[in-house]
Enzyme design. Structure first.
Site, PDB file in Angstrom:
ATOM      1  N   HIS A  61      -6.860 -13.542  -7.703  1.00 55.94           N
ATOM      2  CA  HIS A  61      -7.635 -12.551  -6.958  1.00 55.94           C
ATOM      3  C   HIS A  61      -9.066 -12.558  -7.480  1.00 55.94           C
ATOM      4  O   HIS A  61      -9.288 -12.741  -8.668  1.00 55.94           O
ATOM      5  CB  HIS A  61      -7.026 -11.151  -7.117  1.00 55.94           C
ATOM      6  CG  HIS A  61      -7.549 -10.186  -6.096  1.00 55.94           C
ATOM      7  ND1 HIS A  61      -8.795  -9.615  -6.199  1.00 55.94           N
ATOM      8  CD2 HIS A  61      -7.024  -9.713  -4.943  1.00 55.94           C
ATOM      9  CE1 HIS A  61      -8.998  -8.826  -5.148  1.00 55.94           C
ATOM     10  NE2 HIS A  61      -7.944  -8.870  -4.370  1.00 55.94           N
ATOM     11  N   LYS A  72       0.853  -1.193   0.000  1.00 57.42           N
ATOM     12  CA  LYS A  72       0.000   0.000   0.000  1.00 57.42           C
ATOM     13  C   LYS A  72       0.889   1.244   0.000  1.00 57.42           C
ATOM     14  O   LYS A  72       2.001   1.167   0.509  1.00 57.42           O
ATOM     15  CB  LYS A  72      -0.891   0.010   1.247  1.00 57.42           C
ATOM     16  CG  LYS A  72      -1.699  -1.259   1.471  1.00 57.42           C
ATOM     17  CD  LYS A  72      -2.876  -1.344   0.553  1.00 57.42           C
ATOM     18  CE  LYS A  72      -3.724  -2.585   0.871  1.00 57.42           C
ATOM     19  NZ  LYS A  72      -4.813  -2.777  -0.063  1.00 57.42           N
ATOM     20  N   ASP A 127      -1.620  -5.115  -5.730  1.00 50.84           N
ATOM     21  CA  ASP A 127      -3.064  -5.012  -5.595  1.00 50.84           C
ATOM     22  C   ASP A 127      -3.718  -5.379  -6.922  1.00 50.84           C
ATOM     23  O   ASP A 127      -3.081  -5.323  -7.974  1.00 50.84           O
ATOM     24  CB  ASP A 127      -3.466  -3.602  -5.155  1.00 50.84           C
ATOM     25  CG  ASP A 127      -4.687  -3.656  -4.260  1.00 50.84           C
ATOM     26  OD1 ASP A 127      -5.783  -3.798  -4.822  1.00 50.84           O
ATOM     27  OD2 ASP A 127      -4.560  -3.594  -3.030  1.00 50.84           O
TER      28      ASP A 127
END
EC number: 4.1.1.39
Length: 436
Positions: free
Chosen positions: A275, A156, A184
């Protein structure tokens, strides 16, 4: 429809693909008619009788609604069980399976809402799929890591970092003791960080951390691209620079692309992290859509070594059982029917490799005892702010995660009850680790 497709006396064949639909008929429409309509529209039926029906054996190819059961506590809601002959589906194609079963029927006028709760994939059909590129056991052998959950961290902020700073964050987390770091899902190849730069800086971080710790490390490099050709190019580059694992967004990328990428990973020795971006659009509504256990089953068939599964921690008790139900569907070879856990059918995977569940989303070291108890060893615990939010920085955050995990595993192996003593286990570990 009811006369042809509602057959309550039908004996289910071993090779039939079975589906459980939660359906809410429109007022005044009988449940039998709705169940038959679902079976018809998702197999051989159309809205009228056509003369070409006489040129085929409808009895051989039609779907059949063979059972209806009212949903307890709901006034006009039923579970419709539908059996489909195996010959309706192309071998080894998740795309065709979903196109047939859920492709057309959800807009049907006679239904107020419809949700696919579960699928039974018969052994004869399951054997036409390759499944995960490697599976849980081969992954452990590649990483040389046994007897504990794997630990990961999503870097992040997920958007806006340059490749160089991104690589630095990866290095700090891996150096601190995590096994994996992660792109991500929406990091692809944007103006602030092109994919090739990210791959190179992350590879440098991996090799540096490996040489300093003596452990195998990895970073889930997101190979999802705008075209399948671009995806192959990125996956091939990852294989060339020698990283152990790449990543794909399987719902937005599509099942066809995912199956192709899974084959590539098997051939090139890459692990594949999956994901589930966009899953809640499909599975969040209780009465309409597709339950995540179906998406998890189809992913196991399409191919992936890791899949995000939710965390269970902090959720309601019933939801915990349902989550554990589809976690078992992802990684166990044989799962018995168990309605209390949302499993409508017994599922035999015929030796197909297992998918490692990834618990991610808002977890930190105080959750570690519960996560260790719930998921056991064959899981990947994916932190984000739980690592990067450490007041001393990324590496101390990673150290805290690793110390907490190993303390919980040791306490469990010594026979302590983590559900009751988990807090004490973490506090005792704090004495030996200032980072924790």
């Amino acid at each position: 429809y009811r006369l042809t497709y509602y057959t309550p006396d039908y004996q289910v064949a071993e090779t039939d693909i079975l589906a459980a639909f939660r359906m809410t008929p429109q007022p005044g429409v009988p449940a039998e008619e709705c169940g038959a309509a679902v079976a018809a529209e998702s197999s051989t039926g159309t809205w009228t009788t056509v003369w070409t029906d006489g040129l085929t054996q409808l009895d051989k190819y039609k779907g059949r609604c063979y059972d209806l059961e009212p949903v307890p506590g709901e006034s006009n809601q039923y579970i419709a069980y539908v059996a489909y002959p195996i010959d309706l589906f192309e071998e080894g194609s998740v795309t065709n399976l979903l196109t047939s079963i859920v492709g057309n029927v959800f807009g049907f006028k006679a239904l107020r809402s419809l949700r696919l709760e579960d699928l039974r994939i018969p052994p004869a059909y399951a054997k036409t799929f390759w499944g995960p590129p490697h599976g849980i056991q081969v992954e452990r052998d590649k990483l040389n890591k046994y007897g504990r959950p794997l630990l990961g961290c999503t870097i992040k902020p997920k958007l806006g970092l340059s490749a160089k700073y991104y690589g630095r964050a990866v290095y700090e987390c891996l150096r601190g003791g995590l096994d994996f770091t992660k792109d991500d899902e929406n990091v692809n190849s944007q103006a602030f960080m092109r994919w090739r730069d990210r791959f190179l800086f992350c590879a440098e971080a991996i090799y540096k951390a490996q040489s300093e710790t003596g452990e195998v490390k990895g970073h889930y490099l997101n190979a999802t691209g705008g075209t399948v050709e671009e995806m192959y190019k990125r996956a091939n580059y990852a294989a060339q620079i020698g990283v152990p694992i790449i990543m794909h967004d399987y719902i937005t990328g599509g099942f066809t692309a995912n199956t192709s990428l899974s084959m590539f990973c098997r051939d090139n020795g890459l692990l594949l992290h999956i994901h589930r971006a966009m899953h809640a659009v499909i599975d969040r509504q209780r009465n309409h859509g597709i339950h995540f256990r179906v998406l998890a089953k189809t992913l196991r068939m399409s191919g992936g070594d890791h899949l995000h599964s939710g965390t269970v921690v902090g959720k309601l008790e019933g939801e915990r059982e349902v989550t554990l139900g589809f976690v078992d569907l992802m990684r166990d070879p044989y799962i018995e029917k168990d309605r209390s856990r949302g499993i409508y059918f017994t599922q035999d995977w015929c030796g197909m490799g297992g998918v490692m569940p990834v618990a991610s989303g808002g977890i930190h070291v105080w959750h570690m005892p519960a996560l260790t108890e719930i998921f056991g060893d064959d899981a990947c615990l994916q932190f984000g702010g739980g690592t990067l939010g450490h007041p001393w920085g990324n590496a101390p955050g990673a150290v805290a995660n690793r110390v907490a995990s190993e303390a919980c595993v040791q306490a469990r192996n010594e026979g302590r009850d983590l559900s009751r003593e988990g807090g004490d286990v973490i506090r005792e570990a704090c004495k030996w680790s200032p980072e924790l």
